[in-house]
Design a protein around this motif. Structure first.
Motif, mmCIF file in Angstrom:
data_model
loop_
_atom_site.group_PDB
_atom_site.id
_atom_site.type_symbol
_atom_site.label_atom_id
_atom_site.label_comp_id
_atom_site.label_asym_id
_atom_site.label_seq_id
_atom_site.Cartn_x
_atom_site.Cartn_y
_atom_site.Cartn_z
ATOM 1 N N ASN A 113 0.819 -1.213 0.000
ATOM 2 C CA ASN A 113 0.000 0.000 0.000
ATOM 3 C C ASN A 113 0.856 1.268 0.000
ATOM 4 O O ASN A 113 0.523 2.239 -0.675
ATOM 5 C CB ASN A 113 -0.962 0.014 1.190
ATOM 6 C CG ASN A 113 -2.203 -0.824 0.947
ATOM 7 O OD1 ASN A 113 -2.287 -1.578 -0.033
ATOM 8 N ND2 ASN A 113 -3.170 -0.718 1.826
ATOM 9 N N ILE A 114 1.951 1.258 0.756
ATOM 10 C CA ILE A 114 2.851 2.415 0.784
ATOM 11 C C ILE A 114 3.462 2.618 -0.600
ATOM 12 O O ILE A 114 3.543 3.742 -1.105
ATOM 13 C CB ILE A 114 3.937 2.242 1.875
ATOM 14 C CG1 ILE A 114 3.288 2.358 3.263
ATOM 15 C CG2 ILE A 114 5.063 3.258 1.703
ATOM 16 C CD1 ILE A 114 4.166 1.883 4.412
ATOM 17 N N GLY A 115 3.852 1.520 -1.247
ATOM 18 C CA GLY A 115 4.420 1.596 -2.601
ATOM 19 C C GLY A 115 3.428 2.168 -3.607
ATOM 20 O O GLY A 115 3.779 3.022 -4.426
ATOM 21 N N LYS A 116 2.187 1.719 -3.526
ATOM 22 C CA LYS A 116 1.152 2.230 -4.437
ATOM 23 C C LYS A 116 0.921 3.723 -4.210
ATOM 24 O O LYS A 116 0.787 4.492 -5.153
ATOM 25 C CB LYS A 116 -0.168 1.478 -4.234
ATOM 26 C CG LYS A 116 -0.201 0.108 -4.857
ATOM 27 C CD LYS A 116 -1.561 -0.536 -4.617
ATOM 28 C CE LYS A 116 -1.573 -1.983 -5.046
ATOM 29 N NZ LYS A 116 -2.799 -2.656 -4.624
ATOM 30 N N ALA A 117 0.868 4.136 -2.942
ATOM 31 C CA ALA A 117 0.650 5.551 -2.619
ATOM 32 C C ALA A 117 1.818 6.399 -3.129
ATOM 33 O O ALA A 117 1.623 7.500 -3.652
ATOM 34 C CB ALA A 117 0.470 5.719 -1.116
ATOM 35 N N LYS A 118 3.028 5.878 -2.983
ATOM 36 C CA LYS A 118 4.226 6.593 -3.439
ATOM 37 C C LYS A 118 4.190 6.752 -4.959
ATOM 38 O O LYS A 118 4.456 7.830 -5.476
ATOM 39 C CB LYS A 118 5.465 5.821 -2.997
ATOM 40 C CG LYS A 118 6.764 6.532 -3.196
ATOM 41 C CD LYS A 118 7.907 5.764 -2.527
ATOM 42 C CE LYS A 118 9.209 6.495 -2.717
ATOM 43 N NZ LYS A 118 10.072 5.859 -3.688
ATOM 44 N N ASN A 119 3.827 5.684 -5.662
ATOM 45 C CA ASN A 119 3.733 5.747 -7.120
ATOM 46 C C ASN A 119 2.701 6.770 -7.559
ATOM 47 O O ASN A 119 2.932 7.513 -8.497
ATOM 48 C CB ASN A 119 3.390 4.370 -7.707
ATOM 49 C CG ASN A 119 4.562 3.419 -7.650
ATOM 50 O OD1 ASN A 119 5.700 3.842 -7.470
ATOM 51 N ND2 ASN A 119 4.293 2.135 -7.780
ATOM 52 N N LYS A 120 1.557 6.810 -6.873
ATOM 53 C CA LYS A 120 0.508 7.782 -7.212
ATOM 54 C C LYS A 120 1.014 9.203 -7.038
ATOM 55 O O LYS A 120 0.796 10.051 -7.885
ATOM 56 C CB LYS A 120 -0.728 7.577 -6.302
ATOM 57 C CG LYS A 120 -1.753 6.658 -6.866
ATOM 58 C CD LYS A 120 -2.989 6.674 -5.971
ATOM 59 C CE LYS A 120 -3.894 5.529 -6.336
ATOM 60 N NZ LYS A 120 -4.937 5.306 -5.349
ATOM 61 N N SER A 121 1.688 9.450 -5.919
ATOM 62 C CA SER A 121 2.145 10.812 -5.646
ATOM 63 C C SER A 121 3.253 11.229 -6.620
ATOM 64 O O SER A 121 3.378 12.383 -6.973
ATOM 65 C CB SER A 121 2.605 10.965 -4.199
ATOM 66 O OG SER A 121 3.776 10.235 -3.965
ATOM 67 N N GLU A 122 4.051 10.266 -7.080
ATOM 68 C CA GLU A 122 5.116 10.585 -8.043
ATOM 69 C C GLU A 122 4.545 10.897 -9.412
ATOM 70 O O GLU A 122 5.159 11.613 -10.193
ATOM 71 C CB GLU A 122 6.108 9.420 -8.137
ATOM 72 C CG GLU A 122 7.001 9.309 -6.926
ATOM 73 C CD GLU A 122 7.859 8.054 -6.917
ATOM 74 O OE1 GLU A 122 7.742 7.236 -7.840
ATOM 75 O OE2 GLU A 122 8.632 7.907 -5.951
ATOM 76 N N LYS A 123 3.375 10.352 -9.722
ATOM 77 C CA LYS A 123 2.760 10.588 -11.041
ATOM 78 C C LYS A 123 2.067 11.938 -11.111
ATOM 79 O O LYS A 123 1.807 12.436 -12.197
ATOM 80 C CB LYS A 123 1.753 9.466 -11.350
ATOM 81 C CG LYS A 123 2.424 8.159 -11.692
ATOM 82 C CD LYS A 123 1.415 7.081 -12.001
ATOM 83 C CE LYS A 123 2.141 5.772 -12.280
ATOM 84 N NZ LYS A 123 1.242 4.652 -12.349
ATOM 85 N N ARG A 124 1.768 12.533 -9.949
ATOM 86 C CA ARG A 124 1.097 13.852 -9.939
ATOM 87 C C ARG A 124 2.096 14.925 -10.348
ATOM 88 O O ARG A 124 3.218 14.926 -9.872
ATOM 89 C CB ARG A 124 0.548 14.141 -8.543
ATOM 90 C CG ARG A 124 -0.646 13.276 -8.216
ATOM 91 C CD ARG A 124 -1.373 13.828 -6.995
ATOM 92 N NE ARG A 124 -2.416 12.883 -6.622
ATOM 93 C CZ ARG A 124 -2.467 12.244 -5.471
ATOM 94 N NH1 ARG A 124 -1.561 12.467 -4.547
ATOM 95 N NH2 ARG A 124 -3.434 11.403 -5.214
#
Length: 125
Positions: A113-124
């Motif tokens: 879940n932390i990895g998914k959240a990090k990926n989302k924030s990097e794509k913004r």
């Protein structure tokens, strides 16, 4: 009522032996993902960390543990001795819960879940 109180109330509805199992399960989850928050979701105790982490619930003959399909898949071999489905495992009430395995599953899900959240924030942008 606070989420912690709701979970305490949920656990208190069961016989003492089951309450003890649920309290220990809750403690193991908290220790494995200390930054996760507790709430009731789908009428079950739930831990949330960048989305749902795991749910658990007591039934007449088993404790249901719901670590999402990825949590089941990652530990498929070790979980093969338990009944389960795509996103759930049934731990028999008359046997000790595999707390060490549960801890590893929770840590896996937290990392996921932390990895998914990090990926989302990097794509913004």
């Amino acid at each position: 009522m606070e989420d912690t109180d709701l979970i305490n109330a949920y656990i208190s509805e069961f016989p003492p032996k089951v309450q003890e199992m649920l309290q220990t399960l809750r403690k193991v989850i908290k220790e494995s993902a200390p930054e996760a928050k507790e709430k009731i979701s789908y009428q079950m105790p739930t831990f949330v960390l960048h989305g749902n982490l795991v749910h658990f619930a007591a039934y007449k003959n088993h404790i249901g543990f719901y670590p999402a399909p990825s949590g089941i898949e990652a530990f498929k071999q070790e979980l093969s001795i338990y009944k389960g489905a795509k996103g759930s495992i049934q731990f028999p009430i008359d046997k000790p819960l595999p707390y060490e395995l549960i801890s590893r599953i929770v840590k896996f899900r937290a990392s996921e879940n932390i990895g998914k959240a990090k990926n989302k924030s990097e794509k913004r942008p």
